[in-house]
Design a protein around this motif. Structure first.
Motif, PDB file in Angstrom:
ATOM      1  N   SER A 190       0.830  -1.217   0.000  1.00  0.00           N
ATOM      2  CA  SER A 190       0.000   0.000   0.000  1.00  0.00           C
ATOM      3  C   SER A 190       0.860   1.261   0.000  1.00  0.00           C
ATOM      4  CB  SER A 190      -0.942   0.012   1.210  1.00  0.00           C
ATOM      5  OG  SER A 190      -0.222   0.234   2.413  1.00  0.00           O
ATOM      6  N   LYS A 191       2.115   1.125   0.434  1.00  0.00           N
ATOM      7  CA  LYS A 191       3.017   2.270   0.476  1.00  0.00           C
ATOM      8  C   LYS A 191       4.017   2.249  -0.674  1.00  0.00           C
ATOM      9  CE  LYS A 191       2.751   2.737   5.495  1.00  0.00           C
ATOM     10  NZ  LYS A 191       3.504   2.759   6.780  1.00  0.00           N
ATOM     11  N   THR A 192       3.733   1.412  -1.664  1.00  0.00           N
ATOM     12  CA  THR A 192       4.613   1.276  -2.826  1.00  0.00           C
ATOM     13  C   THR A 192       3.946   1.884  -4.050  1.00  0.00           C
ATOM     14  OG1 THR A 192       5.538  -0.774  -1.932  1.00  0.00           O
ATOM     15  CG2 THR A 192       5.849  -0.366  -4.278  1.00  0.00           C
ATOM     16  N   PRO A 193       4.600   2.815  -4.748  1.00  0.00           N
ATOM     17  CA  PRO A 193       5.887   3.403  -4.375  1.00  0.00           C
ATOM     18  C   PRO A 193       5.721   4.483  -3.316  1.00  0.00           C
ATOM     19  CG  PRO A 193       5.121   4.346  -6.432  1.00  0.00           C
ATOM     20  CD  PRO A 193       4.111   3.298  -6.057  1.00  0.00           C
ATOM     21  N   ASP A 194       6.825   4.798  -2.636  1.00  0.00           N
ATOM     22  CA  ASP A 194       6.824   5.888  -1.676  1.00  0.00           C
ATOM     23  C   ASP A 194       6.632   7.213  -2.395  1.00  0.00           C
ATOM     24  OD1 ASP A 194       7.199   4.364   0.601  1.00  0.00           O
ATOM     25  OD2 ASP A 194       9.380   4.475   0.509  1.00  0.00           O
ATOM     26  N   LYS A 195       6.298   8.233  -1.619  1.00  0.00           N
ATOM     27  CA  LYS A 195       6.177   9.577  -2.185  1.00  0.00           C
ATOM     28  C   LYS A 195       7.510   9.982  -2.813  1.00  0.00           C
ATOM     29  CE  LYS A 195       4.916  14.314  -1.003  1.00  0.00           C
ATOM     30  NZ  LYS A 195       4.522  15.252   0.089  1.00  0.00           N
ATOM     31  N   GLY A 196       7.450  10.459  -4.032  1.00  0.00           N
ATOM     32  CA  GLY A 196       8.664  10.876  -4.719  1.00  0.00           C
ATOM     33  C   GLY A 196       9.486   9.741  -5.281  1.00  0.00           C
ATOM     34  N   GLU A 197       8.892   8.542  -5.365  1.00  0.00           N
ATOM     35  CA  GLU A 197       9.619   7.374  -5.865  1.00  0.00           C
ATOM     36  C   GLU A 197       8.980   6.851  -7.144  1.00  0.00           C
ATOM     37  OE1 GLU A 197      11.143   2.979  -4.310  1.00  0.00           O
ATOM     38  OE2 GLU A 197       9.370   3.887  -3.403  1.00  0.00           O
ATOM     39  N   ARG A 198       9.818   6.400  -8.067  1.00  0.00           N
ATOM     40  CA  ARG A 198       9.352   5.717  -9.274  1.00  0.00           C
ATOM     41  C   ARG A 198      10.018   4.354  -9.333  1.00  0.00           C
ATOM     42  NH1 ARG A 198       9.795   9.821 -14.294  1.00  0.00           N
ATOM     43  NH2 ARG A 198       8.500   8.194 -15.252  1.00  0.00           N
TER      44      ARG A 198
ATOM     45  N   CYS B  35      14.127  -1.786 -10.570  1.00  0.00           N
ATOM     46  CA  CYS B  35      15.019  -0.685 -10.238  1.00  0.00           C
ATOM     47  C   CYS B  35      14.146   0.515  -9.896  1.00  0.00           C
ATOM     48  CB  CYS B  35      15.986  -0.369 -11.379  1.00  0.00           C
ATOM     49  SG  CYS B  35      15.229  -0.145 -12.999  1.00  0.00           S
ATOM     50  N   ASN B  36      14.703   1.470  -9.196  1.00  0.00           N
ATOM     51  CA  ASN B  36      13.880   2.584  -8.756  1.00  0.00           C
ATOM     52  C   ASN B  36      14.674   3.872  -8.656  1.00  0.00           C
ATOM     53  OD1 ASN B  36      15.319   1.606  -6.510  1.00  0.00           O
ATOM     54  ND2 ASN B  36      13.816   2.404  -5.079  1.00  0.00           N
ATOM     55  N   ILE B  37      13.928   4.972  -8.649  1.00  0.00           N
ATOM     56  CA  ILE B  37      14.487   6.305  -8.431  1.00  0.00           C
ATOM     57  C   ILE B  37      13.687   6.950  -7.312  1.00  0.00           C
ATOM     58  CG2 ILE B  37      15.041   8.548  -9.424  1.00  0.00           C
ATOM     59  CD1 ILE B  37      15.017   7.297 -12.159  1.00  0.00           C
ATOM     60  N   ARG B  38      14.353   7.317  -6.238  1.00  0.00           N
ATOM     61  CA  ARG B  38      13.718   7.999  -5.118  1.00  0.00           C
ATOM     62  C   ARG B  38      14.091   9.478  -5.131  1.00  0.00           C
ATOM     63  NH1 ARG B  38      15.441   3.559  -0.528  1.00  0.00           N
ATOM     64  NH2 ARG B  38      13.968   1.916  -1.126  1.00  0.00           N
ATOM     65  N   ARG B  39      13.428  10.235  -4.290  1.00  0.00           N
ATOM     66  CA  ARG B  39      13.704  11.665  -4.138  1.00  0.00           C
ATOM     67  C   ARG B  39      13.611  12.394  -5.468  1.00  0.00           C
ATOM     68  NH1 ARG B  39      17.883  13.511  -0.635  1.00  0.00           N
ATOM     69  NH2 ARG B  39      19.145  13.714  -2.506  1.00  0.00           N
ATOM     70  N   THR B  40      12.558  12.067  -6.229  1.00  0.00           N
ATOM     71  CA  THR B  40      12.407  12.699  -7.537  1.00  0.00           C
ATOM     72  C   THR B  40      11.973  14.151  -7.439  1.00  0.00           C
ATOM     73  OG1 THR B  40      10.117  11.878  -7.692  1.00  0.00           O
ATOM     74  CG2 THR B  40      11.855  10.508  -8.661  1.00  0.00           C
ATOM     75  N   ASP B  41      11.689  14.611  -6.226  1.00  0.00           N
ATOM     76  CA  ASP B  41      11.350  16.011  -6.022  1.00  0.00           C
ATOM     77  C   ASP B  41      12.591  16.849  -5.733  1.00  0.00           C
ATOM     78  OD1 ASP B  41      11.771  14.695  -3.654  1.00  0.00           O
ATOM     79  OD2 ASP B  41      10.209  15.744  -2.536  1.00  0.00           O
ATOM     80  N   THR B  42      13.768  16.265  -5.899  1.00  0.00           N
ATOM     81  CA  THR B  42      15.021  16.982  -5.690  1.00  0.00           C
ATOM     82  C   THR B  42      15.849  16.930  -6.971  1.00  0.00           C
ATOM     83  OG1 THR B  42      16.429  15.131  -4.998  1.00  0.00           O
ATOM     84  CG2 THR B  42      14.975  16.094  -3.320  1.00  0.00           C
TER      85      THR B  42
END
Length: 200
Positions: free
Chosen positions: A53-61, A77-84
């Motif tokens: 339910s928490k996948t993906p996290d906020k700002g994560e692809r 594979c993933n990219i986090r912190r996409t708001d930065t």
């Protein structure tokens, strides 16, 4: 196997990256459990539902990795912190697909496609100091270590141990919660480095 009908984020001649969707839950959870330090935590009733339910996290692809020859699922594979402007990358593969050079192909592919959509000054990766396979991978894609962080492994394992004990699932020994001496390597990847890898 016939080519599945799904959106593709990026691809080369061997692999394709698909944005994660509800249909990928089983594959995703299988990968998470296979790479977990304490896989029995996933036996706690409702834990996997909460995690999904928490996948993906906020700002994560998150992108599922498939082979193009027969469309076998390999991992994600993933990219986090996409708001930065300094997003963080990661990869997790099923063990059958380790040591095949997948990461050194799909991570640059993912990052190159990402910067075609959005600016990034550089990418970061955080890898445990004893994860030699992943550290070698990061070196291959041009990552340079810029520092270290203290591992939170001991605190996390203690919390997991308490949860498992309460659920009556795990009769863990004390040493399982002791600090294992690991630390986190913080690495930096410049966009120009990965472009050379994809194109060269």
């Amino acid at each position: 196997m016939e080519k599945p009908n799904f959106d593709i984020f990026a691809e080369d001649n061997l692999y394709l990256l698909k944005p994660i969707g509800d249909e990928d839950r089983d594959n995703y959870m299988k990968t998470v459990i296979a790479n977990a330090d304490m896989p029995k935590i996933h036996c706690i009733p409702g834990y996997n539902d909460i995690l999904w339910s928490k996948t993906p996290d906020k700002g994560e692809r998150i992108f599922c990795i498939f082979e193009k020859t027969d469309y076998n699922y390999c991992g994600f594979c993933n990219i986090r912190r996409t708001d930065t402007s300094e997003p963080e990358i990661g990869i997790s593969l099923l063990s059958d697909f380790w040591s095949r050079g997948i990461g050194s192909r799909v991570l640059p592919l993912m990052m190159k496609e990402y910067i075609s959509e959005k600016n990034a000054d550089y990418f970061i990766a955080k890898v445990y100091s004893n994860n030699y396979r992943c550290l070698r991978l990061m070196e291959k894609i041009g990552a340079v270590q810029t520092g270290t962080e203290k591992s939170e492994y001991k605190r996390i394992k203690e919390a997991i141990y308490i949860s498992l004990k309460k659920a009556g699932i795990e009769n863990s020994r004390k040493k399982e919660t002791e600090d294992d001496g690991r630390y986190i390597c913080v690495l930096k990847i410049l966009p120009e480095s990965l472009i050379k890898i994809v194109e060269g």
